[in-house]
Design a protein around this motif. Structure first.
Motif, PDB file in Angstrom:
ATOM      1  N   UNK A 171      -7.850 -47.202   4.299  1.00 54.58           N
ATOM      2  CA  UNK A 171      -8.065 -45.630   3.437  1.00 54.58           C
ATOM      3  C   UNK A 171      -7.230 -45.526   2.868  1.00 54.58           C
ATOM      4  N   UNK A 172      -5.761 -46.222   2.301  1.00 53.96           N
ATOM      5  CA  UNK A 172      -4.911 -46.017   0.993  1.00 53.96           C
ATOM      6  C   UNK A 172      -6.048 -46.702   0.148  1.00 53.96           C
ATOM      7  N   UNK A 173      -6.506 -47.552   0.357  1.00 55.44           N
ATOM      8  CA  UNK A 173      -7.080 -47.735  -0.810  1.00 55.44           C
ATOM      9  C   UNK A 173      -8.207 -46.842  -2.004  1.00 55.44           C
ATOM     10  N   UNK A 174      -8.529 -46.165  -1.027  1.00 58.94           N
ATOM     11  CA  UNK A 174      -9.258 -44.938  -1.184  1.00 58.94           C
ATOM     12  C   UNK A 174      -8.947 -43.906  -2.431  1.00 58.94           C
ATOM     13  N   UNK A 175      -7.726 -43.404  -1.304  1.00 56.67           N
ATOM     14  CA  UNK A 175      -7.345 -42.284  -1.912  1.00 56.67           C
ATOM     15  C   UNK A 175      -5.785 -41.795  -1.786  1.00 56.67           C
ATOM     16  N   UNK A 176      -5.209 -43.196  -1.679  1.00 55.76           N
ATOM     17  CA  UNK A 176      -3.416 -42.874  -1.688  1.00 55.76           C
ATOM     18  C   UNK A 176      -3.268 -42.276  -0.250  1.00 55.76           C
ATOM     19  N   UNK A 177      -3.763 -42.458   1.030  1.00 54.80           N
ATOM     20  CA  UNK A 177      -3.245 -41.084   1.597  1.00 54.80           C
ATOM     21  C   UNK A 177      -4.115 -42.171   2.812  1.00 54.80           C
ATOM     22  N   UNK A 178      -3.300 -42.776   4.304  1.00 53.91           N
ATOM     23  CA  UNK A 178      -4.092 -43.597   5.441  1.00 53.91           C
ATOM     24  C   UNK A 178      -4.948 -42.152   5.840  1.00 53.91           C
ATOM     25  N   UNK A 179      -5.013 -40.604   5.834  1.00 56.64           N
ATOM     26  CA  UNK A 179      -6.281 -40.393   6.490  1.00 56.64           C
ATOM     27  C   UNK A 179      -7.322 -40.712   6.491  1.00 56.64           C
ATOM     28  N   UNK A 180      -8.620 -40.524   7.115  1.00 60.10           N
ATOM     29  CA  UNK A 180      -9.462 -40.439   6.689  1.00 60.10           C
ATOM     30  C   UNK A 180     -10.167 -39.973   5.764  1.00 60.10           C
ATOM     31  N   UNK A 181     -10.193 -40.975   4.939  1.00 57.55           N
ATOM     32  CA  UNK A 181     -11.271 -40.288   3.905  1.00 57.55           C
ATOM     33  C   UNK A 181     -12.933 -40.094   4.378  1.00 57.55           C
ATOM     34  N   UNK A 182     -14.030 -38.912   3.136  1.00 54.86           N
ATOM     35  CA  UNK A 182     -15.246 -39.316   3.596  1.00 54.86           C
ATOM     36  C   UNK A 182     -15.696 -38.592   2.654  1.00 54.86           C
ATOM     37  N   UNK A 183     -16.267 -39.350   1.597  1.00 55.63           N
ATOM     38  CA  UNK A 183     -17.615 -39.616   0.634  1.00 55.63           C
ATOM     39  C   UNK A 183     -18.938 -39.728   0.932  1.00 55.63           C
ATOM     40  N   UNK A 184     -20.052 -38.869  -0.168  1.00 56.27           N
ATOM     41  CA  UNK A 184     -21.320 -38.524   0.635  1.00 56.27           C
ATOM     42  C   UNK A 184     -20.980 -39.445   2.284  1.00 56.27           C
ATOM     43  N   UNK A 185     -21.984 -39.676   2.530  1.00 51.53           N
ATOM     44  CA  UNK A 185     -22.819 -40.617   3.747  1.00 51.53           C
ATOM     45  C   UNK A 185     -21.627 -41.397   4.386  1.00 51.53           C
ATOM     46  N   UNK A 186     -20.509 -41.241   3.895  1.00 46.52           N
ATOM     47  CA  UNK A 186     -19.556 -42.413   4.726  1.00 46.52           C
ATOM     48  C   UNK A 186     -17.859 -42.011   4.583  1.00 46.52           C
ATOM     49  N   UNK A 187     -17.688 -42.194   6.132  1.00 51.49           N
ATOM     50  CA  UNK A 187     -16.271 -42.000   7.100  1.00 51.49           C
ATOM     51  C   UNK A 187     -15.816 -43.184   7.163  1.00 51.49           C
ATOM     52  N   UNK A 188     -14.642 -43.485   5.776  1.00 51.33           N
ATOM     53  CA  UNK A 188     -13.391 -44.404   6.418  1.00 51.33           C
ATOM     54  C   UNK A 188     -12.715 -43.994   7.529  1.00 51.33           C
ATOM     55  N   UNK A 189     -12.256 -44.602   8.245  1.00 53.36           N
ATOM     56  CA  UNK A 189     -11.114 -43.668   9.274  1.00 53.36           C
ATOM     57  C   UNK A 189      -9.910 -45.756  10.043  1.00 53.36           C
ATOM     58  N   UNK A 190      -9.767 -46.646   9.117  1.00 52.84           N
ATOM     59  CA  UNK A 190      -8.763 -47.968   8.753  1.00 52.84           C
ATOM     60  C   UNK A 190      -7.363 -47.156   8.379  1.00 52.84           C
ATOM     61  N   UNK A 191      -7.021 -46.735   9.397  1.00 49.95           N
ATOM     62  CA  UNK A 191      -5.066 -46.165   9.297  1.00 49.95           C
ATOM     63  C   UNK A 191      -3.816 -47.025   8.399  1.00 49.95           C
ATOM     64  N   UNK A 192      -4.489 -48.089   8.985  1.00 53.59           N
ATOM     65  CA  UNK A 192      -3.592 -49.588   7.958  1.00 53.59           C
ATOM     66  C   UNK A 192      -2.644 -49.468   9.433  1.00 53.59           C
ATOM     67  N   UNK A 193      -2.532 -49.055  10.318  1.00 53.62           N
ATOM     68  CA  UNK A 193      -1.979 -49.243  11.311  1.00 53.62           C
ATOM     69  C   UNK A 193      -0.816 -50.528  11.522  1.00 53.62           C
ATOM     70  N   UNK A 194      -1.579 -51.297  10.519  1.00 58.10           N
ATOM     71  CA  UNK A 194      -1.088 -52.661  11.245  1.00 58.10           C
ATOM     72  C   UNK A 194      -0.215 -53.324   9.160  1.00 58.10           C
TER      73      UNK A 194
END
Length: 248
Positions: free
Chosen positions: A196-219
């Protein structure tokens, strides 16, 4: 007459050996298989130190009704186990696979270094002693469609009129070709793979259009996210990588 209660959907992706965080987030959401439909969106192994423990837990969750999908790291581990290919071995190791191997064979296995022979023996040891894990990886599905949602590890090819024709490799590896173009379908895609941080500078899920990314980068010292999907809203639960107060 039996009454069936509609279950709340819980989605988690990219666990990457973060066993303690997985245990904690399931406790945090009060996970109950009778009330929740848990969907695990791939990448259970590599990078983190407890991949085997993660798989033990996920197999139990699947036996109790959870759905586990295939990620690219799960595929790399399976290829390492089944193909005996130097190319596949190198790809797996270069993407954090050594920690996965060590979680199965022990952390003293490679005291004299990682060699062709030591890898071969490790592969044989895992296949011989954890055949049920190998079968688990082999049978992981690529996607799951539920209500108005499609769950898939990396994404689909948005240029195809029939999304199901997306090649298997793309469903677990695709990036820019998926998220730089809105897909035309009448459902929302929940995916991991790209942090998620690749999209909005946060580890929180991002919501864009009809798409939700949930990878918080735990690793990557981020967090493990759990997306709760209700009929009229979303709730985000998370556990930071540094949190060691997991419920064991």
């Amino acid at each position: 007459m039996r009454i069936y209660m509609k279950k709340t959907i819980l989605a988690i992706s990219d666990i990457h050996g973060c066993y303690d965080q997985l245990k904690e987030i399931l406790h945090k959401v009060n996970y109950n298989s009778y009330k929740h439909q848990l969907i695990l969106v791939g990448d259970y192994v590599d990078r983190g130190q407890k991949s085997k423990q993660v798989i033990d837990l996920i197999m139990n969750l699947v036996d109790d009704g959870a759905i586990a999908l295939r990620g690219n790291h799960d595929q790399m581990f399976l290829d390492f186990l089944l193909t005996n290919s130097g190319v596949n071995d190198q790809l797996f190791l270069s993407n954090g696979g050594l920690s996965t191997i060590e979680s199965y064979v022990g952390y003293e296995w490679f005291t004299e270094g990682v060699t062709f022979e030591s890898l071969h023996e490790a592969r044989k040891f895992i296949n011989n002693n954890f055949s049920e894990h190998v079968r688990f990886f082999y049978h992981l599905p690529l996607f799951h469609k539920l209500d108005n949602y499609l769950f898939v590890h990396a994404g689909i090819d948005p240029s195809l009129s029939d999304w199901i024709l997306t090649p298997a490799e793309e469903m677990i590896w695709i990036r820019e070709d998926f998220y730089k173009k809105e897909h035309p379908h009448d459902f929302t895609i929940v995916h991991g793979h790209t942090p998620c941080i690749n999209f909005h500078d946060s580890h929180e899920p991002f919501f864009v259009g009809k798409r939700i990314g949930i990878d918080g980068g735990c690793a990557y010292s981020g967090q493990l996210n759990c997306l709760e999907i209700n009929e009229d809203n979303y709730i985000v639960h998370s556990v930071e990588k540094g949190n060691k107060h997991a419920v064991l």
